[in-house]
Design a protein around this motif. Structure first.
Motif, PDB file in Angstrom:
ATOM      1  N   ALA A   1       0.831  -1.212   0.000  1.00  0.00           N
ATOM      2  CA  ALA A   1       0.000   0.000   0.000  1.00  0.00           C
ATOM      3  C   ALA A   1       0.858   1.253   0.000  1.00  0.00           C
ATOM      4  N   ILE A   2       1.892   1.270   0.843  1.00  0.00           N
ATOM      5  CA  ILE A   2       2.768   2.451   0.919  1.00  0.00           C
ATOM      6  C   ILE A   2       3.462   2.675  -0.421  1.00  0.00           C
ATOM      7  N   ASN A   3       3.927   1.610  -1.026  1.00  0.00           N
ATOM      8  CA  ASN A   3       4.642   1.740  -2.299  1.00  0.00           C
ATOM      9  C   ASN A   3       3.731   2.097  -3.473  1.00  0.00           C
ATOM     10  N   SER A   4       2.410   1.947  -3.281  1.00  0.00           N
ATOM     11  CA  SER A   4       1.475   2.226  -4.373  1.00  0.00           C
ATOM     12  C   SER A   4       1.226   3.713  -4.582  1.00  0.00           C
ATOM     13  N   TYR A   5       1.715   4.534  -3.646  1.00  0.00           N
ATOM     14  CA  TYR A   5       1.409   5.965  -3.706  1.00  0.00           C
ATOM     15  C   TYR A   5       2.595   6.747  -3.149  1.00  0.00           C
ATOM     16  N   ASN A   6       3.156   7.628  -3.959  1.00  0.00           N
ATOM     17  CA  ASN A   6       4.366   8.359  -3.547  1.00  0.00           C
ATOM     18  C   ASN A   6       4.134   9.295  -2.371  1.00  0.00           C
ATOM     19  N   ASN A   7       2.874   9.595  -2.082  1.00  0.00           N
ATOM     20  CA  ASN A   7       2.558  10.477  -0.966  1.00  0.00           C
ATOM     21  C   ASN A   7       1.932   9.723   0.209  1.00  0.00           C
ATOM     22  N   ALA A   8       2.234   8.416   0.305  1.00  0.00           N
ATOM     23  CA  ALA A   8       1.774   7.609   1.440  1.00  0.00           C
ATOM     24  C   ALA A   8       2.935   7.386   2.399  1.00  0.00           C
ATOM     25  N   TYR A   9       2.637   7.442   3.710  1.00  0.00           N
ATOM     26  CA  TYR A   9       3.643   7.311   4.754  1.00  0.00           C
ATOM     27  C   TYR A   9       3.083   6.453   5.884  1.00  0.00           C
ATOM     28  N   TYR A  10       3.976   5.926   6.708  1.00  0.00           N
ATOM     29  CA  TYR A  10       3.518   5.153   7.871  1.00  0.00           C
ATOM     30  C   TYR A  10       4.377   5.482   9.085  1.00  0.00           C
ATOM     31  N   VAL A  11       3.709   5.696  10.215  1.00  0.00           N
ATOM     32  CA  VAL A  11       4.387   5.875  11.503  1.00  0.00           C
ATOM     33  C   VAL A  11       3.789   4.863  12.476  1.00  0.00           C
ATOM     34  N   GLY A  12       4.631   4.046  13.043  1.00  0.00           N
ATOM     35  CA  GLY A  12       4.139   3.037  13.986  1.00  0.00           C
ATOM     36  C   GLY A  12       5.275   2.257  14.594  1.00  0.00           C
ATOM     37  N   THR A  13       5.082   0.980  14.735  1.00  0.00           N
ATOM     38  CA  THR A  13       6.054   0.119  15.387  1.00  0.00           C
ATOM     39  C   THR A  13       6.254  -1.134  14.549  1.00  0.00           C
ATOM     40  N   ASP A  14       7.114  -2.006  15.038  1.00  0.00           N
ATOM     41  CA  ASP A  14       7.300  -3.321  14.433  1.00  0.00           C
ATOM     42  C   ASP A  14       6.659  -4.337  15.372  1.00  0.00           C
ATOM     43  N   PRO A  15       5.458  -4.822  15.060  1.00  0.00           N
ATOM     44  CA  PRO A  15       4.771  -5.722  15.987  1.00  0.00           C
ATOM     45  C   PRO A  15       5.540  -7.000  16.279  1.00  0.00           C
ATOM     46  N   GLN A  16       6.391  -7.420  15.351  1.00  0.00           N
ATOM     47  CA  GLN A  16       7.195  -8.613  15.598  1.00  0.00           C
ATOM     48  C   GLN A  16       8.139  -8.366  16.774  1.00  0.00           C
ATOM     49  N   GLN A  17       8.643  -7.143  16.876  1.00  0.00           N
ATOM     50  CA  GLN A  17       9.540  -6.816  17.984  1.00  0.00           C
ATOM     51  C   GLN A  17       8.821  -6.928  19.329  1.00  0.00           C
ATOM     52  N   SER A  18       7.542  -6.514  19.375  1.00  0.00           N
ATOM     53  CA  SER A  18       6.813  -6.593  20.642  1.00  0.00           C
ATOM     54  C   SER A  18       6.649  -8.042  21.089  1.00  0.00           C
ATOM     55  N   GLY A  19       6.397  -8.942  20.138  1.00  0.00           N
ATOM     56  CA  GLY A  19       6.295 -10.355  20.476  1.00  0.00           C
ATOM     57  C   GLY A  19       7.618 -10.913  20.966  1.00  0.00           C
ATOM     58  N   LYS A  20       8.696 -10.515  20.315  1.00  0.00           N
ATOM     59  CA  LYS A  20      10.020 -10.983  20.731  1.00  0.00           C
ATOM     60  C   LYS A  20      10.372 -10.481  22.125  1.00  0.00           C
ATOM     61  N   ILE A  21       9.979  -9.242  22.427  1.00  0.00           N
ATOM     62  CA  ILE A  21      10.280  -8.698  23.755  1.00  0.00           C
ATOM     63  C   ILE A  21       9.449  -9.406  24.828  1.00  0.00           C
ATOM     64  N   GLN A  22       8.193  -9.715  24.523  1.00  0.00           N
ATOM     65  CA  GLN A  22       7.414 -10.523  25.463  1.00  0.00           C
ATOM     66  C   GLN A  22       8.128 -11.849  25.725  1.00  0.00           C
ATOM     67  N   ALA A  23       8.657 -12.461  24.679  1.00  0.00           N
ATOM     68  CA  ALA A  23       9.387 -13.726  24.838  1.00  0.00           C
ATOM     69  C   ALA A  23      10.633 -13.533  25.711  1.00  0.00           C
ATOM     70  N   ASP A  24      11.317 -12.404  25.546  1.00  0.00           N
ATOM     71  CA  ASP A  24      12.495 -12.120  26.382  1.00  0.00           C
ATOM     72  C   ASP A  24      12.105 -12.035  27.856  1.00  0.00           C
ATOM     73  N   LEU A  25      10.983 -11.366  28.132  1.00  0.00           N
ATOM     74  CA  LEU A  25      10.519 -11.245  29.516  1.00  0.00           C
ATOM     75  C   LEU A  25      10.148 -12.608  30.090  1.00  0.00           C
ATOM     76  N   ILE A  26       9.429 -13.391  29.305  1.00  0.00           N
ATOM     77  CA  ILE A  26       9.037 -14.731  29.765  1.00  0.00           C
ATOM     78  C   ILE A  26      10.272 -15.582  30.038  1.00  0.00           C
ATOM     79  N   GLU A  27      11.238 -15.541  29.121  1.00  0.00           N
ATOM     80  CA  GLU A  27      12.473 -16.305  29.302  1.00  0.00           C
ATOM     81  C   GLU A  27      13.165 -15.922  30.603  1.00  0.00           C
ATOM     82  N   LYS A  28      13.299 -14.636  30.840  1.00  0.00           N
ATOM     83  CA  LYS A  28      13.994 -14.166  32.040  1.00  0.00           C
ATOM     84  C   LYS A  28      13.298 -14.646  33.302  1.00  0.00           C
ATOM     85  N   HIS A  29      11.991 -14.498  33.344  1.00  0.00           N
ATOM     86  CA  HIS A  29      11.243 -14.868  34.546  1.00  0.00           C
ATOM     87  C   HIS A  29      11.187 -16.388  34.730  1.00  0.00           C
TER      88      HIS A  29
END
Length: 320
Positions: free
Chosen positions: A119-147
């Motif tokens: 979608a972003i590449n389909s329009y030169n005036n399209a932009y996205y601001v957000g996060t990487d949801p995969q990173q949030s899952g990995k960080i949850q896994a890091d917390l679980i591992e530690k505990h």
């Protein structure tokens, strides 16, 4: 259209008085009733108050893509220089982009819900601001591992398998799908064996999550659950209320680092959460908005704000 007018908030100077002096910016949130969106909206209001040179309209799409499409069209008809859209349905990016193209190629900033690279590449005036949801899952896994490694008693049946219950956000939502997959994949990549004892969507909702977990704790698997993983804090809080009622203490992990969740991490009632930095995301959206509204060149069309792990060891960094 009446809903649009009533549920809109104008910040800055009045549109009629400053139409020629102040760039008009339109923002459409998917649903003001969402806890995370409430926090994001508050951050918008705080930061917009410091930018009197912009006229900004904030709108609630009320979890209806039809309402949001109408809001986008109305903003474009008002000659908005930029529109920022938190999509109800990520697939509707095609419709939003089509409307923007038809209105002098107006820039569109998607936020919070990623419409995807295509979608972003389909329009030169399209932009996205957000996060990487995969990173949030990995960080949850890091917390679980530690505990898990620090507390052998979490393995209730001593079988070296993490028996988990998982509360998924809205089915089909990019963040829900990716977080759900990423946390388990990351645990297994770390060498853990896992087993899904219970699994269901609670649609990001605290009360639905509470009901689901209450049912789980009354079912045949009530004594098999060792940890509860939630795609967001609202569902984690619902899970906590259910476990309290059943007088059962289980490690519960959320995402977002909402104020209520941070207090519960500090109190030792939630095992951990993952900071979804609304302050920085809103700052990035408004910075990008100002550049686009004033015709400046923007090189980076996708901005991802990193997540941060939060548990009892670093909670003092986030709450006093």
């Amino acid at each position: 259209m009446m809903k649009f007018a009533l549920r809109s908030l104008v910040l800055g100077l009045g549109f009629v008085a400053v139409a020629q002096a102040n760039p008009l910016v339109g923002v459409s949130f998917y649903n003001y009733d969402d806890n995370f969106i409430q926090l994001m909206r508050e951050k918008f209001e705080q930061k917009i108050a410091q930018k009197p040179h912009l006229t900004v309209l904030l709108n609630d799409a009320q979890n209806s893509q039809t309402v949001q499409n109408d809001q986008v069209q109305t903003l474009l008809n008002k000659k908005a220089k930029v529109i920022a859209v938190n999509l109800v349905d990520p697939a509707a990016s095609v419709t939003v982009i089509g409307k923007a193209k038809n209105q002098l190629n107006t820039p569109v900033i998607f936020f919070n819900k990623d419409p995807g690279e295509k979608a972003i590449n389909s329009y030169n005036n399209a932009y996205y601001v957000g996060t990487d949801p995969q990173q949030s899952g990995k960080i949850q896994a890091d917390l679980i591992e530690k505990h898990w490694k620090a507390n052998p008693t979490l393995d209730l049946n001593h079988d070296d398998v993490i028996q988990y219950a998982l509360l998924k956000g809205e089915s089909g939502h990019p963040d829900a799908e990716i977080r759900t997959r990423a946390v388990i994949e990351a645990l297994e990549a770390k060498g853990f064996k896992t087993e899904a004892v219970e699994f269901d969507s609670a649609k990001w909702n605290k009360q639905i999550a509470k009901q689901k977990v209450t049912e789980w704790l009354a079912g045949d698997n009530r004594d098999k659950i060792e940890i509860i993983i939630a795609n967001n804090d609202a569902m984690a809080l619902g899970a906590l209320e259910a476990t309290r009622t059943q007088r059962k203490h289980l490690p519960i992990y959320g995402v977002d680092a909402m104020p209520d969740a941070l207090k519960l991490v500090k109190a030792g009632e939630l095992a951990g959460t993952v900071l979804n930095d609304t302050d920085r995301q809103v700052a990035e959206i408004l910075s990008l908005t100002e550049k686009l509204a004033t015709g400046q060149t923007v090189e980076n069309r996708v901005i991802r704000v990193p997540y941060v792990a939060v548990d009892s060891q670093n909670i003092s960094q986030f709450i006093k």
